[in-house]
Design a protein around this motif. Structure first.
Motif, PDB file in Angstrom:
ATOM      1  N   LYS A 181       0.860  -1.181   0.000  1.00 35.62           N
ATOM      2  CA  LYS A 181       0.000   0.000   0.000  1.00 35.62           C
ATOM      3  C   LYS A 181       0.893   1.226   0.000  1.00 35.62           C
ATOM      4  O   LYS A 181       1.686   1.437   0.920  1.00 35.62           O
ATOM      5  CB  LYS A 181      -0.911   0.004   1.222  1.00 35.62           C
ATOM      6  N   ILE A 182       0.777   2.028  -1.039  1.00 39.07           N
ATOM      7  CA  ILE A 182       1.656   3.180  -1.208  1.00 39.07           C
ATOM      8  C   ILE A 182       1.160   4.342  -0.363  1.00 39.07           C
ATOM      9  O   ILE A 182      -0.030   4.668  -0.361  1.00 39.07           O
ATOM     10  CB  ILE A 182       1.728   3.591  -2.691  1.00 39.07           C
ATOM     11  N   VAL A 183       2.084   4.957   0.378  1.00 35.83           N
ATOM     12  CA  VAL A 183       1.788   6.135   1.194  1.00 35.83           C
ATOM     13  C   VAL A 183       2.790   7.219   0.816  1.00 35.83           C
ATOM     14  O   VAL A 183       4.003   7.008   0.894  1.00 35.83           O
ATOM     15  CB  VAL A 183       1.884   5.821   2.699  1.00 35.83           C
ATOM     16  N   VAL A 184       2.287   8.372   0.383  1.00 36.92           N
ATOM     17  CA  VAL A 184       3.144   9.507   0.029  1.00 36.92           C
ATOM     18  C   VAL A 184       3.100  10.513   1.171  1.00 36.92           C
ATOM     19  O   VAL A 184       2.031  11.033   1.522  1.00 36.92           O
ATOM     20  CB  VAL A 184       2.687  10.164  -1.287  1.00 36.92           C
ATOM     21  N   LEU A 185       4.238  10.778   1.762  1.00 34.26           N
ATOM     22  CA  LEU A 185       4.320  11.700   2.894  1.00 34.26           C
ATOM     23  C   LEU A 185       4.200  13.147   2.424  1.00 34.26           C
ATOM     24  O   LEU A 185       4.228  13.431   1.215  1.00 34.26           O
ATOM     25  CB  LEU A 185       5.638  11.489   3.644  1.00 34.26           C
ATOM     26  N   ASP A 186       4.054  14.061   3.376  1.00 33.25           N
ATOM     27  CA  ASP A 186       3.895  15.483   3.044  1.00 33.25           C
ATOM     28  C   ASP A 186       5.090  16.042   2.288  1.00 33.25           C
ATOM     29  O   ASP A 186       4.955  16.958   1.469  1.00 33.25           O
ATOM     30  CB  ASP A 186       3.664  16.290   4.327  1.00 33.25           C
ATOM     31  N   ASN A 187       6.286  15.526   2.566  1.00 43.02           N
ATOM     32  CA  ASN A 187       7.482  16.016   1.885  1.00 43.02           C
ATOM     33  C   ASN A 187       7.728  15.350   0.542  1.00 43.02           C
ATOM     34  O   ASN A 187       8.766  15.575  -0.087  1.00 43.02           O
ATOM     35  CB  ASN A 187       8.708  15.825   2.776  1.00 43.02           C
ATOM     36  N   GLY A 188       6.775  14.512   0.099  1.00 45.65           N
ATOM     37  CA  GLY A 188       6.900  13.865  -1.203  1.00 45.65           C
ATOM     38  C   GLY A 188       7.570  12.508  -1.180  1.00 45.65           C
ATOM     39  O   GLY A 188       7.655  11.848  -2.220  1.00 45.65           O
ATOM     40  N   THR A 189       8.045  12.088  -0.015  1.00 45.81           N
ATOM     41  CA  THR A 189       8.699  10.789   0.092  1.00 45.81           C
ATOM     42  C   THR A 189       7.679   9.666  -0.080  1.00 45.81           C
ATOM     43  O   THR A 189       6.603   9.698   0.511  1.00 45.81           O
ATOM     44  CB  THR A 189       9.394  10.650   1.449  1.00 45.81           C
ATOM     45  N   VAL A 190       8.029   8.703  -0.906  1.00 43.23           N
ATOM     46  CA  VAL A 190       7.148   7.573  -1.179  1.00 43.23           C
ATOM     47  C   VAL A 190       7.530   6.415  -0.268  1.00 43.23           C
ATOM     48  O   VAL A 190       8.695   5.998  -0.229  1.00 43.23           O
ATOM     49  CB  VAL A 190       7.234   7.135  -2.656  1.00 43.23           C
TER      50      VAL A 190
END
Length: 392
Positions: free
Chosen positions: A54-63
């Motif tokens: 399950k892909i989660v993209v953080l606020d800073n753009g880190t995948v």
């Protein structure tokens, strides 16, 4: 070149293998990392396949990812002492070969050397091994058809269901025959004994119908011949109506839901529910390369694609289309649906997708002919491979 045999071969089940995929010839580098000879930073590509990744993209753009493959990747990075960065493919697909030999999706990024590793539930094939190296399988999964759960439908002709059309035709023929017999017998006896009956046709038809439906009547014959016809029809009507009322009561008490689709063969033979294939997946390529049989019908009849089974679960539950998915994802989607409304609108076919397993080249040098796994009695195949291959 077609990497798969035709449908004339033994029927087996396609399964997805949870593996890590590496850029060609990068295995040697990873061996050096494991030996502590080098410290290496790896750029990997991931695809979403709940519950595995399950892909989660953080606020800073880190995948980042969540799920079992995230745990595996963290263990490998810790034990083998390497760092990694994850990215997503621009087209969000796993990857299939194009006519010019280039690949799309995650495998295309490996081919172009944009990344060095891919994480996801990849099915293994000889075509894919031309652009990457596969790790040992972590997990194997079967495929089946996911669709909206069939439900009870209103049927205005439901009262005819207790008997087959042939029984109803024979009943109609028997009714007409008794009407004719009753009319001619009563008419002949009236001419012999001098009895007079008004409207003999109407009286005969009305009496036969009332007897069949178990309605009372006062117009009984007074002669012996007509009474024989009456007794015969009353007995037949009793047997018929007793059977009909009993079967109809049972059907109303325990309604049966017909399952129209329980296999790929059922899927292509019906025209009520459209189906789609997962974009850029092994299943799409598998059916696209088919030249005959059910596999070809699956590809020719499909109406578009969907991103992945988890993302398409709500549309499938609404009955927009059916999809061919892995069983674990289907169970996850059904569990999610049940947790929301305490019931599930999804149905998983009982018969697994009938096709051929994309094989891995055996380590002992045993040759695999035309992509078919060796038979059960072949000693060159491991017991686990044979169990997975034949669904035991």
């Amino acid at each position: 070149m077609n990497d798969f045999p035709s449908n004339k071969g033994p029927k087996e089940c396609l399964f997805t293998r949870q593996v890590l995929v590496f850029q060609e010839d990068k295995m040697k580098t990873f061996l050096k990392i494991a030996a502590g000879e080098v410290n290496y930073g790896i750029r990997g590509v991931i695809g979403s396949w709940v519950p595995w990744t399950k892909i989660v993209v953080l606020d800073n753009g880190t995948v980042t990812i969540q799920g079992p493959m995230d745990n595996l990747l963290r263990i490998l990075a810790d034990k083998m002492n390497f760092d990694y960065e994850l990215v997503q493919p621009g087209d969000r697909v796993w990857g299939v070969a194009k006519a010019d030999g280039n690949w799309t999706g995650m495998l295309g990024m490996l081919q172009r050397e944009e990344v060095e590793m891919a994480v996801g539930p990849f099915a293994v094939s000889r075509a894919r091994e031309t652009v990457c190296d596969f790790s040992e399988p972590v997990y194997s999964e079967n495929m089946a058809v996911l669709m909206v759960r069939p439900s009870l439908q209103s049927d205005l002709a439901g009262f005819l269901m207790p008997f087959t059309p042939m029984v109803w035709l024979l009943t109609l023929a028997a009714t007409l025959s008794i009407c004719l017999a009753f009319y001619f017998v009563t008419k002949r006896e009236a001419s012999i004994f001098g009895h007079v009956r008004a409207k003999p046709w109407g009286a005969a038809a009305m009496w036969v119908i009332k007897a069949l439906t178990q309605e009372s009547t006062t117009g009984l014959p007074v002669t012996d011949g007509a009474r024989v016809v009456v007794a015969t029809w009353l007995l037949a009507s009793l047997v018929f109506m007793s059977s009909y009322s009993g079967i109809l009561t049972a059907m109303l008490t325990v309604p049966r839901v017909t399952i129209p689709i329980d296999s790929v063969e059922d899927l292509v033979s019906q025209g009520d529910l459209p189906w789609r294939l997962e974009a850029g997946s092994m299943m799409y390529q598998y059916y696209q390369e088919a030249t005959e049989g059910v596999r070809q019908q699956v590809f020719e009849g499909h109406e578009g694609t969907f991103q992945d089974c988890w993302a398409a679960r709500e549309r499938i539950a609404k009955g927009e289309f059916a999809g061919i998915c892995d069983i674990t994802t289907m169970k996850k989607a059904m569990s999610w649906d049940f947790s929301m409304v305490l019931c599930t609108a999804l149905y998983m076919s009982k018969v697994k997708v009938q096709c051929v397993i994309p094989p891995l080249p055996p380590a002992n040098g045993l040759q695999v002919r035309d992509g078919q796994m060796p038979p059960l009695h072949d000693q060159g195949t491991s017991l686990q491979q044979r169990y997975d291959c034949y669904g035991l």
